[in-house]
Design a protein around this motif. Sequence first.
Motif, PDB file in Angstrom:
ATOM      1  N   ARG A  33       2.863   5.689  -0.485  1.00  8.50           N
ATOM      2  CA  ARG A  33       2.453   6.850  -0.883  1.00  8.50           C
ATOM      3  C   ARG A  33       3.428   8.078  -0.102  1.00  8.50           C
ATOM      4  O   ARG A  33       3.583   8.918  -0.340  1.00  8.50           O
ATOM      5  CB  ARG A  33       1.461   7.348  -0.191  1.00  8.50           C
ATOM      6  N   ILE A 104      -9.085   3.861  -0.260  1.00 11.28           N
ATOM      7  CA  ILE A 104      -9.471   3.018  -0.711  1.00 11.28           C
ATOM      8  C   ILE A 104      -7.865   3.153  -1.532  1.00 11.28           C
ATOM      9  O   ILE A 104      -7.270   3.510  -1.901  1.00 11.28           O
ATOM     10  CB  ILE A 104     -10.061   4.000  -2.300  1.00 11.28           C
ATOM     11  N   VAL A 106      -5.676  -0.885  -3.288  1.00 11.01           N
ATOM     12  CA  VAL A 106      -5.441  -2.386  -3.743  1.00 11.01           C
ATOM     13  C   VAL A 106      -4.075  -2.943  -3.359  1.00 11.01           C
ATOM     14  O   VAL A 106      -3.263  -2.138  -3.290  1.00 11.01           O
ATOM     15  CB  VAL A 106      -5.972  -2.607  -5.134  1.00 11.01           C
TER      16      VAL A 106
HETATM   17  N1  COA Z   1      -0.844   8.552  -9.318  1.00  5.91           N
HETATM   18  C1  COA Z   1      -1.474   8.809 -10.794  1.00  5.91           C
HETATM   19  N2  COA Z   1      -1.949   7.558 -11.075  1.00  5.91           N
HETATM   20  C2  COA Z   1      -2.185   6.661 -10.499  1.00  5.91           C
HETATM   21  C3  COA Z   1      -1.921   6.335  -9.452  1.00  5.91           C
HETATM   22  C4  COA Z   1      -1.210   7.822  -8.782  1.00  5.91           C
HETATM   23  N3  COA Z   1      -0.489   7.748  -7.496  1.00  5.91           N
HETATM   24  N4  COA Z   1      -2.082   5.490  -8.752  1.00  5.91           N
HETATM   25  C5  COA Z   1      -2.804   4.558  -9.488  1.00  5.91           C
HETATM   26  N5  COA Z   1      -2.557   5.240 -10.618  1.00  5.91           N
HETATM   27  C6  COA Z   1      -2.851   5.010 -12.007  1.00  5.91           C
HETATM   28  C7  COA Z   1      -2.058   3.885 -12.920  1.00  5.91           C
HETATM   29  O1  COA Z   1      -1.075   4.725 -13.431  1.00  5.91           O
HETATM   30  C8  COA Z   1      -2.454   3.254 -13.610  1.00  5.91           C
HETATM   31  O2  COA Z   1      -2.345   3.815 -15.074  1.00  5.91           O
HETATM   32  P1  COA Z   1      -3.063   2.880 -16.055  1.00  5.91           P
HETATM   33  O3  COA Z   1      -4.058   1.969 -16.091  1.00  5.91           O
HETATM   34  O4  COA Z   1      -2.736   4.220 -16.914  1.00  5.91           O
HETATM   35  O5  COA Z   1      -1.956   1.951 -16.056  1.00  5.91           O
HETATM   36  C9  COA Z   1      -4.189   3.115 -12.972  1.00  5.91           C
HETATM   37  O6  COA Z   1      -4.076   3.926 -12.510  1.00  5.91           O
HETATM   38  C10 COA Z   1      -4.720   2.053 -12.220  1.00  5.91           C
HETATM   39  O7  COA Z   1      -3.751   1.993 -11.026  1.00  5.91           O
HETATM   40  P2  COA Z   1      -2.459   0.384 -10.427  1.00  5.91           P
HETATM   41  O8  COA Z   1      -2.372   0.509  -9.303  1.00  5.91           O
HETATM   42  O9  COA Z   1      -2.123   0.030 -11.629  1.00  5.91           O
HETATM   43  O10 COA Z   1      -3.744  -0.785 -10.764  1.00  5.91           O
HETATM   44  P3  COA Z   1      -5.580  -0.877  -9.265  1.00  5.91           P
HETATM   45  O11 COA Z   1      -6.825   0.205 -10.488  1.00  5.91           O
HETATM   46  O12 COA Z   1      -5.588  -2.660  -9.602  1.00  5.91           O
HETATM   47  O13 COA Z   1      -5.859  -0.204  -8.462  1.00  5.91           O
HETATM   48  C11 COA Z   1      -5.168   1.340  -6.926  1.00  5.91           C
HETATM   49  C12 COA Z   1      -5.560   1.714  -8.300  1.00  5.91           C
HETATM   50  C13 COA Z   1      -5.140   3.197  -6.871  1.00  5.91           C
HETATM   51  C14 COA Z   1      -5.938   0.907  -5.743  1.00  5.91           C
HETATM   52  C15 COA Z   1      -3.902   1.474  -6.432  1.00  5.91           C
HETATM   53  O14 COA Z   1      -3.054   1.945  -7.237  1.00  5.91           O
HETATM   54  C16 COA Z   1      -3.822   1.974  -4.497  1.00  5.91           C
HETATM   55  O15 COA Z   1      -3.781   0.625  -3.777  1.00  5.91           O
HETATM   56  N6  COA Z   1      -3.118   2.893  -4.421  1.00  5.91           N
HETATM   57  C17 COA Z   1      -2.671   2.864  -3.298  1.00  5.91           C
HETATM   58  C18 COA Z   1      -3.657   3.683  -2.847  1.00  5.91           C
HETATM   59  C19 COA Z   1      -4.047   4.717  -2.714  1.00  5.91           C
HETATM   60  O16 COA Z   1      -3.293   5.497  -3.615  1.00  5.91           O
HETATM   61  N7  COA Z   1      -5.309   5.011  -2.895  1.00  5.91           N
HETATM   62  C20 COA Z   1      -5.906   6.397  -3.449  1.00  5.91           C
HETATM   63  C21 COA Z   1      -6.024   7.438  -2.582  1.00  5.91           C
HETATM   64  S1  COA Z   1      -6.907   6.931  -0.762  1.00  5.91           S
END
Ligand code: COA
Length: 218
Positions: A33, A104, A106
């Motif tokens: 990130r 949060i 994954v």
């Molecule tokens: N900005 C915008 N959208 C985001 C994003 C970001 N930083 N991270 C994820 N998304 C969106 C994806 O584009 C995707 O959209 P879609 O379903 O329309 O393709 C959707 O969220 C799902 O994300 P994905 O990463 O494919 O799978 P997931 O649902 O299994 O996991 C998270 C989602 C956020 C848990 C995972 O992306 C993650 O662990 N990210 C890093 C940690 C983080 O940034 N956490 C949030 C802040 S604490």
Amino acid sequence: MQVHVIRRENRALYAGLLDTYFRIRHQIYVVERGWKELERPDGREIDQFDTDDAVYLIGVDRDEIVAGMRMVPTTSPTLLSDVFPQLSIAGRVRRSDAYELSRIFVVPRKRGEHGGPRAEAVIQAAAMEYGLSIGLSAFTIVLETWWLPRLLDQGWKARPLGLAQDVNGFSTTAVMVDVDDDAWLGICDRRSVPGPTLQWQGLDAVRRQSLPEFQVVT
Ligand code: COA
């Protein structure tokens, strides 16, 4: 995937797992990130809210960490109270029945669909299960605004605490989410989470409230 509850009472049992967890947080938040202000020379992402008051939910699949979440009581310092107070119009949320959710994640290889419930849904259902188990009524979350429709779509009642603001180029909002039976049953039903997942190792002395009856919808 099993979700382990780690809190001050059973932390010693999980010393090794927690160390790996903080290294994964570094990989995800600092490296992926790019939240460089969290960088530390020891390669662990640990901040001022990782105190003995923090509760960790760590999702483990075949002995590997696949997801995580941090929960901090709002009676202690939180991201909202100490870092982003401008996101709450009514001021600090400080309630014994409300915890703040943060960090949060994954791991990349488990994101998206994998033929079972999404790890993301399992860890969020686990948070709701934990909240119900210890008698909470609400969560606060400081989140990037893109996440808000996803919370609503999984059946959570999330109310903004203020206006979205730009934080390092990302629209960021604070919300309060109701912790109730419907929110847990709703996410399980809509996201195919097969019921309770929490592991309470070493926490037998913690008095827990019973969960609503879970029925698999076929
Ligand atoms: N900005 C915008 N959208 C985001 C994003 C970001 N930083 N991270 C994820 N998304 C969106 C994806 O584009 C995707 O959209 P879609 O379903 O329309 O393709 C959707 O969220 C799902 O994300 P994905 O990463 O494919 O799978 P997931 O649902 O299994 O996991 C998270 C989602 C956020 C848990 C995972 O992306 C993650 O662990 N990210 C890093 C940690 C983080 O940034 N956490 C949030 C802040 S604490």
